[in-house]
Write a protein that holds these residues in place. Sequence first.
Motif, mmCIF file in Angstrom:
data_model
loop_
_atom_site.group_PDB
_atom_site.id
_atom_site.type_symbol
_atom_site.label_atom_id
_atom_site.label_comp_id
_atom_site.label_asym_id
_atom_site.label_seq_id
_atom_site.Cartn_x
_atom_site.Cartn_y
_atom_site.Cartn_z
ATOM 1 N N LEU A 1 28.192 49.201 36.485
ATOM 2 C CA LEU A 1 27.241 49.831 37.419
ATOM 3 C C LEU A 1 27.483 49.428 38.870
ATOM 4 N N VAL A 2 28.232 48.343 39.055
ATOM 5 C CA VAL A 2 28.400 47.793 40.414
ATOM 6 C C VAL A 2 29.057 48.813 41.343
ATOM 7 N N GLU A 3 30.012 49.571 40.807
ATOM 8 C CA GLU A 3 30.763 50.486 41.678
ATOM 9 C C GLU A 3 30.511 51.956 41.349
ATOM 10 N N THR A 4 29.316 52.273 40.835
ATOM 11 C CA THR A 4 28.979 53.676 40.566
ATOM 12 C C THR A 4 28.435 54.330 41.828
ATOM 13 N N GLU A 5 28.225 55.651 41.752
ATOM 14 C CA GLU A 5 27.625 56.416 42.858
ATOM 15 C C GLU A 5 26.244 55.889 43.222
ATOM 16 N N GLN A 6 25.527 55.419 42.192
ATOM 17 C CA GLN A 6 24.152 54.923 42.413
ATOM 18 C C GLN A 6 24.120 53.626 43.214
ATOM 19 N N SER A 7 25.221 52.879 43.176
ATOM 20 C CA SER A 7 25.223 51.538 43.755
ATOM 21 C C SER A 7 25.627 51.555 45.227
ATOM 22 N N VAL A 8 24.867 50.817 46.048
ATOM 23 C CA VAL A 8 25.228 50.686 47.478
ATOM 24 C C VAL A 8 25.569 49.219 47.791
ATOM 25 N N ILE A 9 25.969 48.487 46.778
ATOM 26 C CA ILE A 9 26.160 47.037 46.928
ATOM 27 C C ILE A 9 27.222 46.714 47.990
ATOM 28 N N PHE A 10 28.320 47.446 48.001
ATOM 29 C CA PHE A 10 29.340 47.143 49.012
ATOM 30 C C PHE A 10 28.996 47.762 50.373
ATOM 31 N N GLN A 11 28.174 48.815 50.363
ATOM 32 C CA GLN A 11 27.670 49.331 51.662
ATOM 33 C C GLN A 11 26.769 48.289 52.324
ATOM 34 N N GLN A 12 26.023 47.549 51.504
ATOM 35 C CA GLN A 12 25.208 46.456 52.063
ATOM 36 C C GLN A 12 26.099 45.471 52.822
ATOM 37 N N VAL A 13 27.235 45.140 52.221
ATOM 38 C CA VAL A 13 28.139 44.176 52.866
ATOM 39 C C VAL A 13 28.652 44.746 54.194
ATOM 40 N N THR A 14 29.074 46.009 54.184
ATOM 41 C CA THR A 14 29.544 46.653 55.428
ATOM 42 C C THR A 14 28.445 46.602 56.488
ATOM 43 N N ASN A 15 27.230 46.966 56.099
ATOM 44 C CA ASN A 15 26.119 47.019 57.059
ATOM 45 C C ASN A 15 25.738 45.638 57.581
ATOM 46 N N GLY A 16 26.061 44.611 56.798
ATOM 47 C CA GLY A 16 25.756 43.250 57.227
ATOM 48 C C GLY A 16 26.445 42.885 58.527
ATOM 49 N N VAL A 17 27.644 43.374 58.731
ATOM 50 C CA VAL A 17 28.378 43.046 59.963
ATOM 51 C C VAL A 17 27.648 43.625 61.180
ATOM 52 N N TYR A 18 27.259 44.904 61.106
ATOM 53 C CA TYR A 18 26.606 45.544 62.269
ATOM 54 C C TYR A 18 25.232 44.933 62.525
ATOM 55 N N THR A 19 24.541 44.623 61.437
ATOM 56 C CA THR A 19 23.201 44.028 61.580
ATOM 57 C C THR A 19 23.308 42.652 62.237
ATOM 58 N N ARG A 20 24.297 41.896 61.830
ATOM 59 C CA ARG A 20 24.456 40.537 62.401
ATOM 60 C C ARG A 20 24.940 40.615 63.846
ATOM 61 N N MET A 21 25.723 41.630 64.159
ATOM 62 C CA MET A 21 26.102 41.822 65.568
ATOM 63 C C MET A 21 24.852 42.062 66.406
ATOM 64 N N ALA A 22 23.954 42.898 65.911
ATOM 65 C CA ALA A 22 22.712 43.187 66.653
ATOM 66 C C ALA A 22 21.885 41.915 66.832
ATOM 67 N N VAL A 23 21.837 41.078 65.802
ATOM 68 C CA VAL A 23 21.063 39.823 65.886
ATOM 69 C C VAL A 23 21.709 38.872 66.890
ATOM 70 N N LEU A 24 23.030 38.734 66.840
ATOM 71 C CA LEU A 24 23.729 37.829 67.773
ATOM 72 C C LEU A 24 23.484 38.251 69.219
ATOM 73 N N GLU A 25 23.587 39.551 69.480
ATOM 74 C CA GLU A 25 23.325 40.056 70.844
ATOM 75 C C GLU A 25 21.897 39.726 71.262
ATOM 76 N N GLU A 26 20.963 39.974 70.342
ATOM 77 C CA GLU A 26 19.553 39.792 70.681
ATOM 78 C C GLU A 26 19.245 38.341 71.062
ATOM 79 N N VAL A 27 19.699 37.398 70.226
ATOM 80 C CA VAL A 27 19.307 36.005 70.501
ATOM 81 C C VAL A 27 20.157 35.381 71.614
#
Length: 304
Positions: free
Chosen positions: A270-296
């Motif tokens: 199930l980890v790599e099915t269409e239903q799963s966004v587990i690796f998209q979470q990892v991709t999004n983590g980079v952009y989210t952390r960039m936003a946090v680093l800029e903010e603080v």
Amino acid sequence: MKHLLEIRDLTDGQIMQLLDRAEYLKKNNHRIPTSIANKFVANLFFEPSTRTRFSFEVAEKRLGAHVLNFNEASSSSVKGETVYDTLKTLEAMGVEGAVIRTSENHLLKKIAPGMGLSLINAGAGTREHPTQCLLDLFTIRERFGQIRDVTIGIIGDITHSRVVGSHMYALPLLGAKLMVAGAPGMLERPDDPLPPKVEINSIDEIIAEADVVMMLRIQHERHLERFSMSVEEYHQMYGLTKERAQKMKANGIIMHPAPFNRCVEIDGDLVETEQSVIFQQVTNGVYTRMAVLEEVMVGGAKHA
Ligand code: CP
């Protein structure tokens, strides 16, 4: 925001601002600002990590920072130097930001008032993991277009989950519904109880109702007693099996903060099915952390 210590310190407006900035950074990936260029940022992980540590390092390097990676085993921590004194030492060298993972629930809150550099919580004990929470929120909004009125079910070791510790505040604040389920002995949070708005349900109730099914691993390293159930029994009773996944809503998604244990809390296929966004979470983590680093570090996008 000088530090990011806990999600529960943030308003809904502050959370949405960080998500909006992360969305901008993802969409404009080809022209990333070097907003923290030449600033020194140190990553101090006092517990193991793969995703969070490398995700922060990628985010820091994309923003042009000089990155320092701390290795506890070869540092003066082994001579008894405290985390506070380590950070004051780095601050004295001109380091302006520190990303910290610790096993202590309240350490960052305790040391923040004396700090000139910016602190970012990269996971603290069983209490909070604010950047994991932000990247999950980003992923939910990306998929459903909103967070309000989305139903999220978190299944697993609720007791020891710092991801739950952040989501139990953020999701209700943003108008989402949070349901949780787990095996007996994995639901109580004695030091940081679930707020009244969070519903405790059975796993199959969550499977039927949730738009997002978020699975958590059993944190064996934090259990005082050896877990008696076999892996197969646990998987059948409390895991996301293929049969359960088929009963999810047609547009429902599977999330996991990871690391995941295939065939324990989630069927490996199930980890790599269409239903799963587990690796998209990892991709999004980079952009989210960039936003946090800029903010603080530089006060957000307006200065980027
Ligand atoms: N999700 C998460 O915090 O993963 P790591 O422990 O690998 O950083």
